[in-house]
Design an enzyme around this catalytic site. Structure first.
Site, PDB file in Angstrom:
ATOM      1  CD  GLU A  20      -2.060   2.160   1.261  1.00 22.98           C
ATOM      2  OE1 GLU A  20      -1.837   2.855   0.245  1.00 22.98           O
ATOM      3  OE2 GLU A  20      -2.146   2.620   2.390  1.00 22.98           O
TER       4      GLU A  20
HETATM    5  P1  NDP Z   1       9.141   4.474   4.058  1.00 24.51           P
HETATM    6  O1  NDP Z   1       8.445   3.836   2.930  1.00 24.51           O
HETATM    7  O2  NDP Z   1      10.604   4.631   3.967  1.00 24.51           O
HETATM    8  O3  NDP Z   1       8.821   3.702   5.433  1.00 24.51           O
HETATM    9  C1  NDP Z   1       7.643   2.961   5.656  1.00 24.51           C
HETATM   10  C2  NDP Z   1       7.954   1.857   6.651  1.00 24.51           C
HETATM   11  O4  NDP Z   1       8.937   0.964   6.107  1.00 24.51           O
HETATM   12  C3  NDP Z   1       8.531   2.345   7.977  1.00 24.51           C
HETATM   13  O5  NDP Z   1       8.074   1.531   9.033  1.00 24.51           O
HETATM   14  C4  NDP Z   1      10.018   2.138   7.761  1.00 24.51           C
HETATM   15  O6  NDP Z   1      10.741   2.027   8.962  1.00 24.51           O
HETATM   16  C5  NDP Z   1      10.034   0.824   7.017  1.00 24.51           C
HETATM   17  N1  NDP Z   1      11.264   0.577   6.274  1.00 24.51           N
HETATM   18  C6  NDP Z   1      12.161   1.456   5.767  1.00 24.51           C
HETATM   19  N2  NDP Z   1      13.135   0.820   5.093  1.00 24.51           N
HETATM   20  C7  NDP Z   1      12.869  -0.492   5.164  1.00 24.51           C
HETATM   21  C8  NDP Z   1      13.490  -1.679   4.652  1.00 24.51           C
HETATM   22  N3  NDP Z   1      14.600  -1.620   3.910  1.00 24.51           N
HETATM   23  N4  NDP Z   1      12.916  -2.882   4.916  1.00 24.51           N
HETATM   24  C9  NDP Z   1      11.781  -2.958   5.638  1.00 24.51           C
HETATM   25  N5  NDP Z   1      11.158  -1.891   6.155  1.00 24.51           N
HETATM   26  C10 NDP Z   1      11.683  -0.668   5.915  1.00 24.51           C
HETATM   27  O7  NDP Z   1       8.432   5.871   4.272  1.00 24.51           O
HETATM   28  P2  NDP Z   1       8.890   7.151   5.045  1.00 24.51           P
HETATM   29  O8  NDP Z   1       8.270   7.104   6.388  1.00 24.51           O
HETATM   30  O9  NDP Z   1      10.375   7.370   4.983  1.00 24.51           O
HETATM   31  O10 NDP Z   1       8.176   8.279   4.150  1.00 24.51           O
HETATM   32  C11 NDP Z   1       8.674   8.545   2.842  1.00 24.51           C
HETATM   33  C12 NDP Z   1       7.564   8.830   1.875  1.00 24.51           C
HETATM   34  O11 NDP Z   1       6.683   7.710   1.791  1.00 24.51           O
HETATM   35  C13 NDP Z   1       6.661   9.973   2.274  1.00 24.51           C
HETATM   36  O12 NDP Z   1       7.225  11.130   1.838  1.00 24.51           O
HETATM   37  C14 NDP Z   1       5.400   9.649   1.553  1.00 24.51           C
HETATM   38  O13 NDP Z   1       5.475  10.138   0.248  1.00 24.51           O
HETATM   39  C15 NDP Z   1       5.370   8.137   1.510  1.00 24.51           C
HETATM   40  N6  NDP Z   1       4.500   7.557   2.542  1.00 24.51           N
HETATM   41  C16 NDP Z   1       3.340   6.991   2.171  1.00 24.51           C
HETATM   42  C17 NDP Z   1       2.477   6.494   3.117  1.00 24.51           C
HETATM   43  C18 NDP Z   1       1.196   5.876   2.751  1.00 24.51           C
HETATM   44  O14 NDP Z   1       0.250   5.964   3.533  1.00 24.51           O
HETATM   45  N7  NDP Z   1       1.094   5.204   1.633  1.00 24.51           N
HETATM   46  C19 NDP Z   1       2.777   6.564   4.529  1.00 24.51           C
HETATM   47  C20 NDP Z   1       4.072   7.124   4.830  1.00 24.51           C
HETATM   48  C21 NDP Z   1       4.875   7.598   3.855  1.00 24.51           C
HETATM   49  P3  NDP Z   1      11.460   3.330   9.555  1.00 24.51           P
HETATM   50  O15 NDP Z   1      10.381   4.362   9.753  1.00 24.51           O
HETATM   51  O16 NDP Z   1      11.992   2.819  10.831  1.00 24.51           O
HETATM   52  O17 NDP Z   1      12.493   3.738   8.548  1.00 24.51           O
END
Ligand code: NDP
Length: 490
Positions: free
Chosen positions: A235
């Site tokens: 998602e």
């Molecule tokens: P990420 O996609 O980087 O993170 C989402 C989740 O994945 C977090 O729990 C993160 O952990 C985890 N994660 C990060 N790297 C890895 C990995 N290699 N393997 C497994 N899990 C991992 O999103 P961000 O929070 O950095 O936000 C970046 C962008 O994503 C935003 O600017 C927005 O555009 C989009 N976004 C979209 C969302 C949605 O609802 N679809 C929600 C949030 C963000 P950790 O936080 O510890 O790095």
């Protein structure tokens, strides 16, 4: 050995909200081991017993609504009332998942057809085992629980890795579950940074990963899952379009458009980012939009930008939009970290970053279109396809546009309303990801179909799956299939 920790911080004040362990690969491994054992117990419960426990979990969350909302407020900065709304929606989904799991997934007989006349057949959806959930920070209760509730209701154990920005909420969700279901750790939370999530995705005993976050990280998670052929639900983000047709209620459209764009500071995967308005009503719509936007303030009606790095993306998109289009409200000066005031820019070229990339901030671009068809074509010309909105008084026309919109869900004359309907599936197409949470599809997403066929009696002279089969049996089969399927309709 000292355990490494990290802090969660209130983005509005800088106050440390909590300190949590950075759980390493061995800690994640241990959590999955415990989850595997718990999964066996949970799956073996009678559906009514699982349902009762999940409804208890719902009651415990409801009893803790205020302190949980306060924690969401402190970790994300969003107004407590918005956190309450998010939790109420979560409660509604948990209730639906608990009450409908047996009906959707339970064993049922299915028709066998004429060729299978002597068979009886049943279909049921069995739990996968351990499901790993990797969640974001923007709706730290509603978004992960959209996977967790449905995975639990389908009979799985869950190991949840919350975003490093909202670990406290993640930990609390599992604690509240243990209050309702103390017997086994059916739902655990592991805290840490990206590597903790990577360890979860790479564990071969995890039978599915439900990921919510950015498209780029979804690809990395999918690559880690590929090693073990672990399926994932992705998602990811969106760049949702909002179409205003010529016969729309313009006041209502402007009101919904602003809320869809600005609430939660625009940090909503199905937030409004692109607005397409039919020429005939462009000016009056923009007047309504500007009037209403003048009353909305960052820090009062919505909170700060939760993730500091996001401010750079928002700033870049605003600069790009203002350079190539015409600012109607706000501009580069609207970014006053950690807040961003509302920004509305019109006539931004469709190929610019502000129109193509997810902004995840309280900004919109607005464009005039010749008619609703052109609005739809522009709406669909995006790599993303998560949600979308249509405002029109012509119900048939709006339904036609909604069906043609390339997205997982479309709201008509309201914004984001589909997410609050538990029986509707939620998920996207293209860069917005794949798979579905919520609804019957969301339950099936966390289960594996099990098909069973049973021969009730031997069909005389029609034993087709035997080496004793004769030419006569094949002849009879050809005659039968010709009668059943050999006639053309035109
Ligand atoms: P990420 O996609 O980087 O993170 C989402 C989740 O994945 C977090 O729990 C993160 O952990 C985890 N994660 C990060 N790297 C890895 C990995 N290699 N393997 C497994 N899990 C991992 O999103 P961000 O929070 O950095 O936000 C970046 C962008 O994503 C935003 O600017 C927005 O555009 C989009 N976004 C979209 C969302 C949605 O609802 N679809 C929600 C949030 C963000 P950790 O936080 O510890 O790095």
């Amino acid at each position: 050995m000292t355990t490494l920790t990290f802090d969660s911080v209130n983005p509005a004040t800088g106050e440390v909200v909590g300190t949590h362990p950075r759980q390493s690969a061995p800690a994640v491994h241990d959590a999955v081991t415990r989850a595997e054992e718990a999964a066996g117990w949970w799956a073996a419960l009678a559906p009514a017993d699982r349902r009762r426990r999940l409804l208890d979990y719902k009651a415990v969350i409801t009893q803790n609504l205020r302190p949980l909302a306060e924690l969401v407020h402190r970790e994300t900065g969003k107004p407590t009332a918005d956190a309450v709304l998010e939790i109420v929606l979560t409660i509604t989904h948990l209730d639906w998942a608990a009450r409908n799991a047996e009906k959707v997934l339970g064993r049922r007989r299915v028709a066998t057809g004429l060729i299978g006349l002597n068979l009886s057949a049943t279909l049921e959806y069995l739990p996968l085992g351990v499901v790993g959930v990797i969640g974001p920070w923007n709706y730290p209760v509603f978004t992960p629980m959209g996977s967790i509730s449905y995975a639990l209701a389908a009979g799985n154990a869950v190991v949840f890795k919350p975003s490093e920005l909202t670990p406290g909420v993640g930990v609390r969700l599992a604690e509240l579950f243990a209050d309702a279901v103390p017997e086994h750790p059916v739902f655990q939370t592991v805290t840490g940074l990206g590597e903790t999530g990577a360890a979860l995705a790479g564990d071969p005993r995890v039978k599915k990963i439900a990921f919510t976050g950015s498209t780029a990280t979804a690809k990395r998670v999918m690559a880690a899952c590929a090693d073990n052929l672990t399926p994932i639900v992705a998602e990811c983000g969106g760049k949702d379009a909002f179409i205003v047709d010529a016969d729309a209620d313009l006041r209502a459209a402007a009101d919904a458009c602003l809320w869809g764009a600005l609430s939660n500071a625009g940090q909503t995967c199905v937030g409004v980012e692109r607005v397409y308005v039919v020429d005939q009503v462009y000016e009056p719509f923009m007047r309504e939009l500007k009037d209403l936007a003048a009353t909305v303030k960052a820090g009062e009606h919505y909170g700060p930008i939760t993730m500091p790095a996001q401010l750079d993306v928002i700033r870049r998109h605003i600069d790009d939009a203002v350079k190539n289009g015409k600012a109607v409200k706000g501009g580069p000066e609207s970014v006053r970290a950690p807040y961003v005031d509302p920004v509305i820019v019109e006539d931004v070229p469709e190929d610019s970053a502000a129109v193509r990339e997810e902004t995840f901030g309280p900004t919109i671009t607005v464009r005039r279109t010749k008619d609703a068809q052109e609005a739809l074509e522009l709406a669909n010309a995006s790599a993303y396809g998560l949600g979308g909105t249509i405002f029109s008084r012509d119900t048939r026309g709006a339904l036609r546009l909604a069906r043609l919109m390339r997205s997982g869900a479309t709201a008509i004359n309201s914004v984001i309303s589909f997410a609050g309907v538990p029986s509707l599936p939620f998920g996207g197409v293209g860069d917005s990801g794949f798979g579905r949470i919520h609804g019957a599809d969301g339950l099936r997403e966390f289960a594996r179909p099990k098909a069973i066929s049973r021969q009730r009696f031997a069909l005389p002279g029609m034993n087709l799956t035997s080496f004793s089969r004769g030419a006569g049996e094949v002849e009879r089969l050809i005659r039968m299939v010709t009668i059943l399927h050999g006639r053309r309709k035109r």
